[in-house]
Design a protein around this motif. Sequence first.
Motif, PDB file in Angstrom:
ATOM      1  N   THR A   1       9.126   7.008   7.592  1.00 26.89           N
ATOM      2  CA  THR A   1       8.356   5.990   6.883  1.00 26.89           C
ATOM      3  C   THR A   1       7.268   6.628   6.033  1.00 26.89           C
ATOM      4  O   THR A   1       7.013   6.199   4.904  1.00 26.89           O
ATOM      5  CB  THR A   1       7.720   4.999   7.883  1.00 26.89           C
ATOM      6  OG1 THR A   1       8.744   4.443   8.693  1.00 26.89           O
ATOM      7  CG2 THR A   1       6.976   3.890   7.161  1.00 26.89           C
TER       8      THR A   1
ATOM      9  N   LYS B   1       0.149   0.850  10.821  1.00 28.79           N
ATOM     10  CA  LYS B   1       0.883  -0.075   9.941  1.00 28.79           C
ATOM     11  C   LYS B   1      -0.052  -0.701   8.921  1.00 28.79           C
ATOM     12  O   LYS B   1       0.306  -0.862   7.742  1.00 28.79           O
ATOM     13  CB  LYS B   1       1.557  -1.146  10.775  1.00 28.79           C
ATOM     14  CG  LYS B   1       2.763  -0.641  11.559  1.00 28.79           C
ATOM     15  CD  LYS B   1       3.434  -1.770  12.327  1.00 28.79           C
ATOM     16  CE  LYS B   1       4.669  -1.256  13.075  1.00 28.79           C
ATOM     17  NZ  LYS B   1       5.326  -2.334  13.866  1.00 28.79           N
TER      18      LYS B   1
ATOM     19  N   ILE C   1      -0.860   1.875   6.183  1.00 31.67           N
ATOM     20  CA  ILE C   1       0.310   2.136   5.327  1.00 31.67           C
ATOM     21  C   ILE C   1       0.484   1.015   4.312  1.00 31.67           C
ATOM     22  O   ILE C   1       0.720   1.251   3.122  1.00 31.67           O
ATOM     23  CB  ILE C   1       1.577   2.292   6.192  1.00 31.67           C
ATOM     24  CG1 ILE C   1       1.509   3.600   6.994  1.00 31.67           C
ATOM     25  CG2 ILE C   1       2.831   2.292   5.314  1.00 31.67           C
ATOM     26  CD1 ILE C   1       2.646   3.766   7.979  1.00 31.67           C
ATOM     27  N   GLU C   2       0.334  -0.220   4.777  1.00 33.18           N
ATOM     28  CA  GLU C   2       0.487  -1.367   3.873  1.00 33.18           C
ATOM     29  C   GLU C   2      -0.683  -1.461   2.888  1.00 33.18           C
ATOM     30  O   GLU C   2      -0.501  -1.704   1.700  1.00 33.18           O
ATOM     31  CB  GLU C   2       0.588  -2.648   4.693  1.00 33.18           C
ATOM     32  CG  GLU C   2       1.876  -2.756   5.503  1.00 33.18           C
ATOM     33  CD  GLU C   2       1.903  -3.986   6.396  1.00 33.18           C
ATOM     34  OE1 GLU C   2       0.947  -4.798   6.300  1.00 33.18           O
ATOM     35  OE2 GLU C   2       2.849  -4.117   7.190  1.00 33.18           O
ATOM     36  N   GLU C   3      -1.892  -1.267   3.411  1.00 33.07           N
ATOM     37  CA  GLU C   3      -3.093  -1.392   2.582  1.00 33.07           C
ATOM     38  C   GLU C   3      -3.105  -0.386   1.444  1.00 33.07           C
ATOM     39  O   GLU C   3      -3.463  -0.698   0.308  1.00 33.07           O
ATOM     40  CB  GLU C   3      -4.328  -1.210   3.462  1.00 33.07           C
ATOM     41  CG  GLU C   3      -5.654  -1.249   2.706  1.00 33.07           C
ATOM     42  CD  GLU C   3      -6.824  -0.846   3.585  1.00 33.07           C
ATOM     43  OE1 GLU C   3      -7.828  -0.380   3.011  1.00 33.07           O
ATOM     44  OE2 GLU C   3      -6.742  -0.966   4.816  1.00 33.07           O
ATOM     45  N   LYS C   4      -2.693   0.857   1.734  1.00 31.32           N
ATOM     46  CA  LYS C   4      -2.751   1.927   0.742  1.00 31.32           C
ATOM     47  C   LYS C   4      -1.400   2.202   0.088  1.00 31.32           C
ATOM     48  O   LYS C   4      -1.274   3.156  -0.682  1.00 31.32           O
ATOM     49  CB  LYS C   4      -3.289   3.210   1.394  1.00 31.32           C
ATOM     50  CG  LYS C   4      -4.702   3.069   1.944  1.00 31.32           C
ATOM     51  CD  LYS C   4      -5.172   4.353   2.607  1.00 31.32           C
ATOM     52  CE  LYS C   4      -6.571   4.244   3.154  1.00 31.32           C
ATOM     53  NZ  LYS C   4      -7.604   4.109   2.120  1.00 31.32           N
ATOM     54  N   ASP C   5      -0.387   1.384   0.411  1.00 31.53           N
ATOM     55  CA  ASP C   5       0.950   1.552  -0.156  1.00 31.53           C
ATOM     56  C   ASP C   5       1.433   2.996   0.020  1.00 31.53           C
ATOM     57  O   ASP C   5       1.700   3.714  -0.939  1.00 31.53           O
ATOM     58  CB  ASP C   5       0.941   1.166  -1.639  1.00 31.53           C
ATOM     59  CG  ASP C   5       2.362   1.168  -2.226  1.00 31.53           C
ATOM     60  OD1 ASP C   5       3.328   0.986  -1.449  1.00 31.53           O
ATOM     61  OD2 ASP C   5       2.491   1.378  -3.446  1.00 31.53           O
ATOM     62  N   LEU C   6       1.528   3.409   1.285  1.00 33.08           N
ATOM     63  CA  LEU C   6       1.836   4.801   1.600  1.00 33.08           C
ATOM     64  C   LEU C   6       3.268   5.010   2.080  1.00 33.08           C
ATOM     65  O   LEU C   6       3.605   6.103   2.531  1.00 33.08           O
ATOM     66  CB  LEU C   6       0.872   5.308   2.687  1.00 33.08           C
ATOM     67  CG  LEU C   6      -0.616   5.325   2.305  1.00 33.08           C
ATOM     68  CD1 LEU C   6      -1.453   5.708   3.512  1.00 33.08           C
ATOM     69  CD2 LEU C   6      -0.873   6.275   1.151  1.00 33.08           C
ATOM     70  N   VAL C   7       4.112   3.987   1.968  1.00 36.47           N
ATOM     71  CA  VAL C   7       5.484   4.124   2.463  1.00 36.47           C
ATOM     72  C   VAL C   7       6.207   5.225   1.686  1.00 36.47           C
ATOM     73  O   VAL C   7       6.140   5.299   0.453  1.00 36.47           O
ATOM     74  CB  VAL C   7       6.258   2.795   2.333  1.00 36.47           C
ATOM     75  CG1 VAL C   7       7.710   2.979   2.766  1.00 36.47           C
ATOM     76  CG2 VAL C   7       5.593   1.721   3.170  1.00 36.47           C
TER      77      VAL C   7
ATOM     78  N   LYS D   1       4.077  10.658  -1.697  1.00 41.19           N
ATOM     79  CA  LYS D   1       4.964   9.750  -0.966  1.00 41.19           C
ATOM     80  C   LYS D   1       6.428  10.166  -0.997  1.00 41.19           C
ATOM     81  O   LYS D   1       7.250   9.569  -0.298  1.00 41.19           O
ATOM     82  CB  LYS D   1       4.815   8.335  -1.533  1.00 41.19           C
ATOM     83  CG  LYS D   1       3.439   7.733  -1.277  1.00 41.19           C
ATOM     84  CD  LYS D   1       3.382   6.254  -1.611  1.00 41.19           C
ATOM     85  CE  LYS D   1       3.419   6.011  -3.095  1.00 41.19           C
ATOM     86  NZ  LYS D   1       3.323   4.575  -3.432  1.00 41.19           N
TER      87      LYS D   1
END
Length: 549
Positions: free
Chosen positions: A453, A474, A477-483, A531
């Motif tokens: 991920t 989680k 990851i969502e807050e900083k768009d780190l996927v 990323k």
Amino acid sequence: MASTLFRTIQIHPFSLYPTAICRRRNGVLYCTMKSTQTQTATQEKQQPPKVKVSQHTQSKTLDKITRDYEAIIGIETHVQLSTLTKAFCSCPYNYGSQPNTSICPICMGLPGALPVLNSKVIEFAVKLGLALNCKLSLNSKFDRKQYFYPDLPKGYQISQFDIPIATGGYIDLDLPLEFGGGHRKFGITRVHMEEDAGKLLHSGNGDYSQVDLNRAGVPLLEIVSEPDMRTGIEAAEYAAELQRVVRYLGVSNGNMQEGSLRCDVNVSIRPVGQSEFGTKVEIKNLNSFSSINRAIDFEISRQALLHTQGHDDQIVQETRLWEEGAQKTVTMRKKEGLADYRYFPEPDLPEVILTQEYVDGIRNSLPELPEMKRRRYEKMGLSMQDVLFLANDVNVAEYFDATISRGADIKLAANWIMGDIAAYMKNEKLSINEIKLMPEELVELIASIKGGTISGKIGKEILFELLAKGGTVKGLIEEKDLVQIVDPVEIGKMVDKVLSENPKQLEQYRGGKTKLQGFFAGQVMKISKGKANPVLLNKILLEKLNAKS
């Protein structure tokens, strides 16, 4: 009578000893001692000729000892118990509190004041006795140990003499790899309960000493080892293991800098092959494990040098101090013998009678101890270096156990805790209980990296934010768009862009400078903001770099 006398002291301070002066300052009672001709390290005049041991001589002497002499080392360790009140009264003890603010007629030893045993002291003594594999005495008693000292107001110490609460045990430990590694087992002669004395605060010019009785009556457990140690390293590691055990049990904080764990080391040497012990010398004032190691090595060298020079008659039974600045031991006082203490049973305290049911209840409540934890970690496949680090601190061990119990990869969890988390704690001077990264979030972080991920690099960035501010993996990851980017087409486009923008470097790479692969990978990572999946990125990059133009 005792309480009346205590009130009189508060109103009209008087001399506890012929040479003592008591004054009240800001509501606090201070007792000072004028200098008298007592036996101290600075006042002893009649000393045997000093033996100077240079570093070179000490090194040569230590080499010779391995061939000609054997060192015999035993340790007496005093552990201050973490009880709410003192051993025989209701006074609390808080390290660092103002002098003489936690005292009463009982711990001051005033006439008519009778001691009452704190039952928690017995519980802690039984816990430690069991943890050290000792045989418990179901019937034990207290004794009076007679000696006069300014910070011992009664003129005797309540201790245990001929019937201690625990005897005949042992302790197991593993030596660190840097000291040769290996397993050691050292015997425990006895564990007994006693009270602490007060504390002398010496003046800068040496004219007088102040007496602080806050510590008088604080409960101690004294652990006496068998003379099983042969080197300073073994002795230091034995003391460190004792510290781990009392912390795991929760009976003491074990902080040497606060005096909660104090070691008196007994050292003698004998020619190899001789069965009789040599003359024993005690070393006090050892406030760190490294000091224990260095003081013992110096004392072994000093005694060996006296032997080789034919002055072994100058090795006398005495108490010596370790001078940290000079890195040597110096005479403090001649050692007392048992006859000097004039032990006799304490008439004001009843026998301590334990039932088997009481002992079994405490035995069943014991936590997993350091030795058991190390063996369990070994069975998990961890290296001894990992095992010793993780089991050294009970809180680190609990954090690691909480992490792997939630399904984290064992080796990865160990690596994160021993690496970046330990470095962060060291830099920020925090304990593992003070960081904001919860074990369940470390589990999630490891799973996110392992599952692809996020990348390892992004994982580290998330880790340090979680350590400092808390939160969830989680959520970050969502807050900083780190996927992590795992689409080959998208990564391929970024690789093409980097190659087209760096034709010179591409030509150099294809000309034989293959190390430039790292440069191209770094440029792609920069475009992808870290990323891009590293494995996929390098695969696509190599294909395009090595493609025929």
